[in-house]
Design a protein around this motif. Structure first.
Motif, PDB file in Angstrom:
ATOM      1  N   ALA A  35      14.311 -19.776 -13.030  1.00  0.00           N
ATOM      2  CA  ALA A  35      13.126 -18.928 -13.206  1.00  0.00           C
ATOM      3  C   ALA A  35      12.022 -19.407 -12.273  1.00  0.00           C
ATOM      4  N   THR A  36      10.996 -18.589 -12.121  1.00  0.00           N
ATOM      5  CA  THR A  36       9.847 -18.967 -11.292  1.00  0.00           C
ATOM      6  C   THR A  36       8.602 -19.028 -12.175  1.00  0.00           C
ATOM      7  N   GLY A  37       7.437 -19.148 -11.564  1.00  0.00           N
ATOM      8  CA  GLY A  37       6.178 -19.202 -12.325  1.00  0.00           C
ATOM      9  C   GLY A  37       5.619 -20.622 -12.348  1.00  0.00           C
ATOM     10  N   CYS A  38       4.352 -20.725 -12.733  1.00  0.00           N
ATOM     11  CA  CYS A  38       3.652 -22.027 -12.719  1.00  0.00           C
ATOM     12  C   CYS A  38       4.322 -23.005 -13.679  1.00  0.00           C
ATOM     13  N   THR A  39       4.773 -22.507 -14.839  1.00  0.00           N
ATOM     14  CA  THR A  39       5.388 -23.382 -15.845  1.00  0.00           C
ATOM     15  C   THR A  39       6.565 -24.151 -15.250  1.00  0.00           C
ATOM     16  N   ASN A  64      18.762 -16.938  -9.382  1.00  0.00           N
ATOM     17  CA  ASN A  64      17.421 -16.689  -9.915  1.00  0.00           C
ATOM     18  C   ASN A  64      17.355 -15.361 -10.641  1.00  0.00           C
ATOM     19  N   LEU A  65      16.368 -15.288 -11.525  1.00  0.00           N
ATOM     20  CA  LEU A  65      16.221 -14.091 -12.352  1.00  0.00           C
ATOM     21  C   LEU A  65      15.787 -12.866 -11.560  1.00  0.00           C
ATOM     22  N   ASP A  66      14.896 -13.070 -10.565  1.00  0.00           N
ATOM     23  CA  ASP A  66      14.226 -11.888 -10.028  1.00  0.00           C
ATOM     24  C   ASP A  66      13.624 -12.129  -8.646  1.00  0.00           C
ATOM     25  N   GLU A  67      13.219 -11.042  -8.033  1.00  0.00           N
ATOM     26  CA  GLU A  67      12.531 -11.099  -6.733  1.00  0.00           C
ATOM     27  C   GLU A  67      11.678  -9.842  -6.584  1.00  0.00           C
ATOM     28  N   SER A  78       7.189 -14.686  -1.834  1.00  0.00           N
ATOM     29  CA  SER A  78       8.508 -14.299  -2.357  1.00  0.00           C
ATOM     30  C   SER A  78       9.032 -15.413  -3.249  1.00  0.00           C
ATOM     31  N   TYR A  79       9.879 -15.031  -4.183  1.00  0.00           N
ATOM     32  CA  TYR A  79      10.455 -16.045  -5.058  1.00  0.00           C
ATOM     33  C   TYR A  79      11.455 -16.910  -4.297  1.00  0.00           C
ATOM     34  N   ARG A  80      12.070 -16.387  -3.235  1.00  0.00           N
ATOM     35  CA  ARG A  80      12.957 -17.219  -2.401  1.00  0.00           C
ATOM     36  C   ARG A  80      12.133 -18.361  -1.787  1.00  0.00           C
ATOM     37  N   LEU A 130      14.468 -20.131 -18.650  1.00  0.00           N
ATOM     38  CA  LEU A 130      13.550 -18.985 -18.732  1.00  0.00           C
ATOM     39  C   LEU A 130      12.122 -19.443 -18.996  1.00  0.00           C
ATOM     40  N   GLY A 131      11.166 -18.657 -18.478  1.00  0.00           N
ATOM     41  CA  GLY A 131       9.786 -18.727 -18.928  1.00  0.00           C
ATOM     42  C   GLY A 131       9.512 -17.418 -19.644  1.00  0.00           C
ATOM     43  N   ILE A 132       8.256 -17.199 -20.006  1.00  0.00           N
ATOM     44  CA  ILE A 132       7.906 -15.903 -20.602  1.00  0.00           C
ATOM     45  C   ILE A 132       6.613 -15.415 -19.939  1.00  0.00           C
ATOM     46  N   GLY A 136       5.525 -10.515 -22.486  1.00  0.00           N
ATOM     47  CA  GLY A 136       6.709 -10.812 -23.295  1.00  0.00           C
ATOM     48  C   GLY A 136       7.994 -10.700 -22.494  1.00  0.00           C
ATOM     49  N   HIS A 137       7.833 -10.531 -21.172  1.00  0.00           N
ATOM     50  CA  HIS A 137       9.058 -10.353 -20.370  1.00  0.00           C
ATOM     51  C   HIS A 137       9.792 -11.665 -20.141  1.00  0.00           C
ATOM     52  N   ILE A 138      11.102 -11.554 -20.013  1.00  0.00           N
ATOM     53  CA  ILE A 138      11.934 -12.608 -19.450  1.00  0.00           C
ATOM     54  C   ILE A 138      12.471 -12.009 -18.154  1.00  0.00           C
ATOM     55  N   GLY A 139      12.520 -12.826 -17.085  1.00  0.00           N
ATOM     56  CA  GLY A 139      12.728 -12.243 -15.763  1.00  0.00           C
ATOM     57  C   GLY A 139      11.550 -11.300 -15.543  1.00  0.00           C
ATOM     58  N   PHE A 140      11.843 -10.087 -15.088  1.00  0.00           N
ATOM     59  CA  PHE A 140      10.791  -9.061 -15.032  1.00  0.00           C
ATOM     60  C   PHE A 140      11.184  -7.900 -15.940  1.00  0.00           C
ATOM     61  N   ASN A 141      11.762  -8.215 -17.079  1.00  0.00           N
ATOM     62  CA  ASN A 141      12.143  -7.171 -18.034  1.00  0.00           C
ATOM     63  C   ASN A 141      10.927  -6.772 -18.851  1.00  0.00           C
ATOM     64  N   ALA A 162      -1.854  -8.236 -13.532  1.00  0.00           N
ATOM     65  CA  ALA A 162      -3.067  -9.053 -13.745  1.00  0.00           C
ATOM     66  C   ALA A 162      -2.719 -10.539 -13.749  1.00  0.00           C
ATOM     67  N   GLN A 163      -1.561 -10.875 -14.331  1.00  0.00           N
ATOM     68  CA  GLN A 163      -1.178 -12.290 -14.418  1.00  0.00           C
ATOM     69  C   GLN A 163      -0.806 -12.865 -13.043  1.00  0.00           C
ATOM     70  N   ASN A 164      -0.032 -12.123 -12.267  1.00  0.00           N
ATOM     71  CA  ASN A 164       0.533 -12.689 -11.037  1.00  0.00           C
ATOM     72  C   ASN A 164      -0.251 -12.369  -9.763  1.00  0.00           C
ATOM     73  N   SER A 165      -1.101 -11.305  -9.772  1.00  0.00           N
ATOM     74  CA  SER A 165      -1.763 -10.922  -8.514  1.00  0.00           C
ATOM     75  C   SER A 165      -2.733 -11.972  -7.970  1.00  0.00           C
TER      76      SER A 165
HETATM   77  C1  GLP Z   1       6.986 -14.318 -13.622  1.00  0.00           C
HETATM   78  C2  GLP Z   1       8.505 -14.414 -13.678  1.00  0.00           C
HETATM   79  C3  GLP Z   1       8.978 -14.834 -15.055  1.00  0.00           C
HETATM   80  C4  GLP Z   1       8.181 -16.017 -15.567  1.00  0.00           C
HETATM   81  C5  GLP Z   1       6.726 -15.652 -15.625  1.00  0.00           C
HETATM   82  C6  GLP Z   1       5.867 -16.753 -16.238  1.00  0.00           C
HETATM   83  O1  GLP Z   1       6.507 -13.134 -14.143  1.00  0.00           O
HETATM   84  N1  GLP Z   1       9.127 -13.184 -13.330  1.00  0.00           N
HETATM   85  O2  GLP Z   1      10.355 -15.159 -14.978  1.00  0.00           O
HETATM   86  O3  GLP Z   1       8.636 -16.383 -16.832  1.00  0.00           O
HETATM   87  O4  GLP Z   1       6.335 -15.400 -14.284  1.00  0.00           O
HETATM   88  O5  GLP Z   1       4.981 -17.308 -15.303  1.00  0.00           O
HETATM   89  P1  GLP Z   1       4.041 -18.538 -15.589  1.00  0.00           P
HETATM   90  O6  GLP Z   1       4.903 -19.713 -15.840  1.00  0.00           O
HETATM   91  O7  GLP Z   1       3.262 -18.658 -14.308  1.00  0.00           O
HETATM   92  O8  GLP Z   1       3.200 -18.201 -16.756  1.00  0.00           O
END
Ligand code: GLP
Length: 260
Positions: A35-39, A64-67, A78-80, A130-132, A136-141, A162-165
């Motif tokens: 998974a990606t993300g700050c966590t 990886n979960l997503d891109e 990019s997640y890569r 996984l992160g969340i 409430g998504h896992i991956g980008f679900n 809002a979270q990732n931009s």
């Molecule tokens: C992105 C990823 C998720 C990840 C989430 C959490 O949205 N697609 O897989 O769980 O970030 O990110 P953070 O750890 O930065 O809160």
């Protein structure tokens, strides 16, 4: 599902990294879902340290979960690129064995099918990390993702944007769509570890773990998985109703004794 509450983010992250490291030792050719993300950055730091101390990643395979759609692998957002910088360049994984869906693919449907096939051809994912997201998504679900969904393209919700931009410059350049493993794809992993830290996640974590299963919160689908461990810090655990019960299990379940 098991919920493990650790006193600090550091302790939750360390436990996560330790469990992954043990799996790699047990099965050197582990197929690891990432998974990606700050966590996750802190988990990957710890895995890099474990490599410095001798942990061998030469035979692992990763998915990886997503891109993001439209970002080239060289794009710093990019997640890569994230994976190369945070983990792959710091351990001795064979880059040919690292997989992310290609967000630049001309035929996205075909790319998603190939990704699913590649996971199958590699024998499936042994351990999925996984992160969340705040939605409430896992991956980008994102909300309303079918609980049986497979790898596909998905529009991102305003909460996720809002979270990732803020990570993008300018923020408006963040893609509004992504390729993601489906909830059904994720549930096929043999084992799942979800790491959740920080008080910003307390509300969504409580819904994910203790709320009813709903496609509005894809993480609730983890309640259907037979081997899923959710590792959290005290801040993320703040809204859980049954924290004392989870702590009791951790204190009394023999398999967790070595980690006390
Ligand atoms: C992105 C990823 C998720 C990840 C989430 C959490 O949205 N697609 O897989 O769980 O970030 O990110 P953070 O750890 O930065 O809160």
């Amino acid at each position: 599902m098991e919920v493990i509450i650790r006193p600090t983010t550091e302790a939750a992250t360390e436990l996560t990294a330790q469990l992954i490291a043990e799996k790699v030792k047990q099965k050197p050719s582990l197929c690891l879902g990432l998974a990606t993300g700050c966590t996750m950055e802190k988990v990957y730091d710890k895995l890099a340290n474990k490599h410095q101390e001798g942990l061998d990643f030469s035979l692992i395979r990763t998915y990886n979960l997503d891109e993001y759609i439209g970002l080239s692998p060289e794009n710093p957002n990019s997640y890569r690129h994230y994976m190369n910088e945070n983990l792959f360049n710091k351990i001795n994984v064979d880059q040919h064995n690292t997989h992310l869906p290609l967000g630049m693919a001309e035929d996205l449907d075909k790319e998603c099918k190939l990704y699913e096939q590649s996971i199958k051809d590699n024998g499936g994912i042994d351990l999925q990390l996984l992160g969340i997201g705040r939605s409430g998504h896992i991956g980008f679900n994102e909300p309303l993702s079918a609980l049986r969904s497979r790898t596909r393209d998905k529009a991102l919700t305003p909460i996720t944007v809002a979270q990732n931009s803020p990570l993008f410059d300018p923020p408006e350049s963040m893609p509004k769509r992504a390729l993601t493993m489906g909830v059904g794809t994720i549930l096929e992993a043999e084992q799942i570890i979800m790491l959740v830290t920080g008080k910003a996640k307390a509300d969504i974590l409580a819904k994910a773990v203790e709320g009813p299963i709903t496609s509005m919160i894809s993480a609730t689908a983890l309640q259907l998985h037979a081997n899923c461990t959710v590792i959290v810090d005290e801040a993320a655990a703040a809204n859980l109703q049954c924290s004392d019960y989870y702590k009791w299990i951790f204190d009394n379940e023999p398999k967790w004794k070595p980690y006390h």
